[in-house]
Every structure is written in structure tokens, then in C-alpha cells.
Design an enzyme around this catalytic site. Structure first.
Site, PDB file in Angstrom:
ATOM      1  N   SER B  38      21.026  96.426 100.487  1.00  0.00           N
ATOM      2  CA  SER B  38      21.386  95.746 101.731  1.00  0.00           C
ATOM      3  C   SER B  38      21.337  96.679 102.933  1.00  0.00           C
ATOM      4  CB  SER B  38      22.780  95.149 101.625  1.00  0.00           C
ATOM      5  OG  SER B  38      23.722  96.183 101.415  1.00  0.00           O
ATOM      6  N   LYS B  91      28.434  98.640 104.990  1.00  0.00           N
ATOM      7  CA  LYS B  91      27.620  97.938 105.971  1.00  0.00           C
ATOM      8  C   LYS B  91      27.806  98.627 107.320  1.00  0.00           C
ATOM      9  CE  LYS B  91      26.435  94.360 103.316  1.00  0.00           C
ATOM     10  NZ  LYS B  91      26.465  95.098 102.076  1.00  0.00           N
TER      11      LYS B  91
END
Lengths: 160, 169
Positions: B38, B91
């Protein structure tokens, strides 16, 4: 003569090492086992006093997932991560919560399903508590510890 | 007699090192393995070999930021997933409290509440982030990623990339 300075240096390093070890032990105990905490505010009356109680909180149950409805927990406020607040867990993920939105002003009540990974918290004093009725269900990861018993004031000693 | 005192010394030393290591890893910095794609190409850029313990990126996560929670746009952070407190995700922060984020493929705009932030992966096609679970409370953050430590050819500081899409004002 030089030997004297090395002896002093060695002894101060030894003393500093003892202090460092003690501080590390204190950190590990206060983060992973239990510690005393001062809690204050009106939102948990009558369980906890307005002007402040010292309670022992433990940090083992929430890591093992053993926090359940009815537990008084310490959580990081979702509105300000530097603030710790004390509330009671009312419902876990998947459960349905019915609550009075603003009991001092109206009788309106709402029903909500708690999403996955979240818990619903409320203060015992629903008239003066900023809790999940205002900011919604909170992620389980914000729970920092479970309150175990009160140690001060002495006449309130015992588990909550 | 000598062997038991030796064993006792070994136990004491390992207990001490364990305590010090745990304190340093909680308060100063720790090393974390990055799994998944990701955050490609920042971490785990696409290549032909399969991902495993020796090909995954390992990064340095600093914990000094947890004393005052002063984060900004572009910080890469480690946080507990709001859907499952046992999982940790990595993230990038693309929105701070007070920002408006435009939800993709719709005309809605979401305002990030006080004490929350919007996180997105650098690889939007393969990232489960705030576009699915909404803004996350800053209290879930467990550290900020500053450097890549492994593999050796990509050792270096992480850039602070500013968000490409969404509105921030």
C-alpha cells in the site's frame, strides 16, 4: 593520580547505570503492568469524586482484549490525543446501544450499532459527560488501561 | 554452586537488557518491517521477486513525536487499525484537523474533526486507508517513520510528499 579519576568515573557510571535501570523498570511497570493515576472531573459521579481520586489502573487486560461492558477504562480522548479521560464501557463492537442524547434538555433517545473494532463509552453522570454520545464510538486502540480500585481518599478504598 | 550463580547472572543481565530495550523501543525508536504494497513505491517497490522477510523493507520508527502529537502533512506514521486494534498499519498523513477532504467519485467533502487525521497510502490502488474507514484519531498513532534501514540500496531518509489530490485549506 590518573587512576583516581578513572575510579571516580567508573563509580559514577555505575551509579548512573543503577538509576537508568530503575527508570526503565518504572517505565515498563507504568506502561505494561499497573500504576496509580489521578482522575478528576464530574463525568463519573457518583462513582468517582469531582475533586479527584487516586486509582490503581492496570494495563494488561486491554492488551489481551479482556475489556468488556461495565469496565471503567482510561482512554486517550479522540478530540485531543494528549488528554486522558476516564469513562465506562457500555457496549462492544456489534452491540446495539440505546442512549439519551441530552437528558438535561429533552427525552430524545437514539439507537446505534457499534462498528467493528470500536467501543461505546459513557460517563456515569450522563448530565455532565462528554462521551460517545457526543463524539461517537471510539476505536478499541484508544483504550490505555482499566481502572482496578481506588486508593485515595482512604474512606473510598476498594474496587469500583 | 558456580553454575547456578552463573545462570542467575545471565538471568539478571537478560532481564536488565530486556527492560532497557523495551523502554528504548517505546520511547526513542524501533525498527518495523513493512508488509504489503500500500505504500509502493516509497516502501516495497514493485519488483519481480516475491516479498519475504529479507526482501521486505525495514524502517526506523521514531517515538519522540508521541509526547506532543505534533504531526503535519506528509508524515508517514504507524498506527493501530481502527477496525482491529491488534493490527498496525503504515500510511501517510494527507489531512490534518480542520482540513476538508473531497471524497473521490462523489461530490461530498468531509471535514476532519479536531484530534483526527486523514491517512492514505502512496499506492492508492492497493491501499486500505481513510478512504474506507474515515479519519482516525491521532491517539491511534504509535510512531513516525523517518528512515528506511533495509534493503541497503535504498537506505535513506523518507521524503515528506505533499498530498496530490483532495482539498486542503
Amino acid at each position: 593520580m590518573f587512576g583516581k579519576w578513572t575510579a571516580i568515573a567508573k563509580e559514577s557510571i555505575d551509579r548512573a547505570a543503577i538509576v537508568a535501570r530503575f527508570l526503565c523498570l518504572l517505565h515498563v511497570t507504568n506502561t505494561y503492568i499497573f500504576s496509580p493515576t489521578l482522575v478528576y472531573g464530574p463525568s463519573m459521579l457518583p462513582t468517582l469524586n469531582l475533586t479527584g481520586d487516586v486509582v490503581l489502573s492496570e494495563y494488561i487486560s486491554h492488551r489481551l482484549g479482556k475489556v468488556g461492558p461495565g469496565d471503567v477504562v482510561l482512554i486517550q480522548s479522540p478530540e485531543n490525543p494528549r488528554k486522558m479521560i476516564t469513562k465506562r464501557v457500555v457496549a462492544m463492537e456489534g452491540e446495539v446501544v440505546s442512549f439519551l442524547v441530552d437528558p438535561s434538555r429533552s427525552d430524545r433517545s437514539r439507537t446505534v450499532v457499534v462498528p467493528k473494532g470500536h467501543v461505546w463509552i459513557q460517563g456515569d453522570n450522563i448530565y455532565a459527560s462528554n462521551d460517545s454520545r457526543n463524539f461517537g464510538p471510539i476505536p478499541y486502540g484508544l483504550i490505555q488501561g482499566k481502572v482496578w480500585c481506588r486508593v485515595w481518599p482512604i474512606d473510598g478504598f476498594g474496587s469500583l | 554452586m558456580r553454575s547456578t550463580s552463573f545462570l542467575w547472572n545471565v538471568c539478571k543481565s537478560s532481564f536488565t537488557f530486556g527492560l532497557i530495550g523495551l523502554t528504548v523501543s517505546d520511547r526513542v525508536a524501533s525498527v518495523v518491517r513493512v508488509r504489503g504494497l500500500s505504500m509502493s513505491p516509497t516502501f516495497n517497490p514493485p519488483n519481480n521477486t516475491s516479498l519475504g522477510l529479507f526482501t521486505d523493507d525495514h524502517v526506523l520508527v521514531e517515538k519522540r513525536c508521541l509526547t506532543d502529537y505534533k504531526f503535519s502533512h506528509g508524515d508517514v506514521v504507524v498506527f493501530c487499525s481502527p477496525r482491529n486494534y491488534k493490527e498496525k498499519q503504515i500510511k501517510r498523513i494527507t489531512g490534518m484537523p480542520g482540513d476538508w477532504i473531497s471524497v473521490p467519485f462523489s461530490y461530498d467533502a468531509v471535514r476532519i474533526p479536531e484530534g483526527h487525521c486523514w491517512v492514505e497510502g502512496d499506492n492508492p490502488t492497493d491501499s486500505l486507508d481513510s478512504r474506507s474507514f474515515g479519519p482516525i484519531p491521532l491517539g491511534l498513532i504509535r510512531g513516525r517513520v523517518t528512515h528506511v534501514l533495509w534493503p541497503p540500496q535504498r537506505v535513506g531518509k523518507i521524503d515528506k510528499k505533499l498530498p496530490r489530490s483532495g482539498l486542503s485549506f
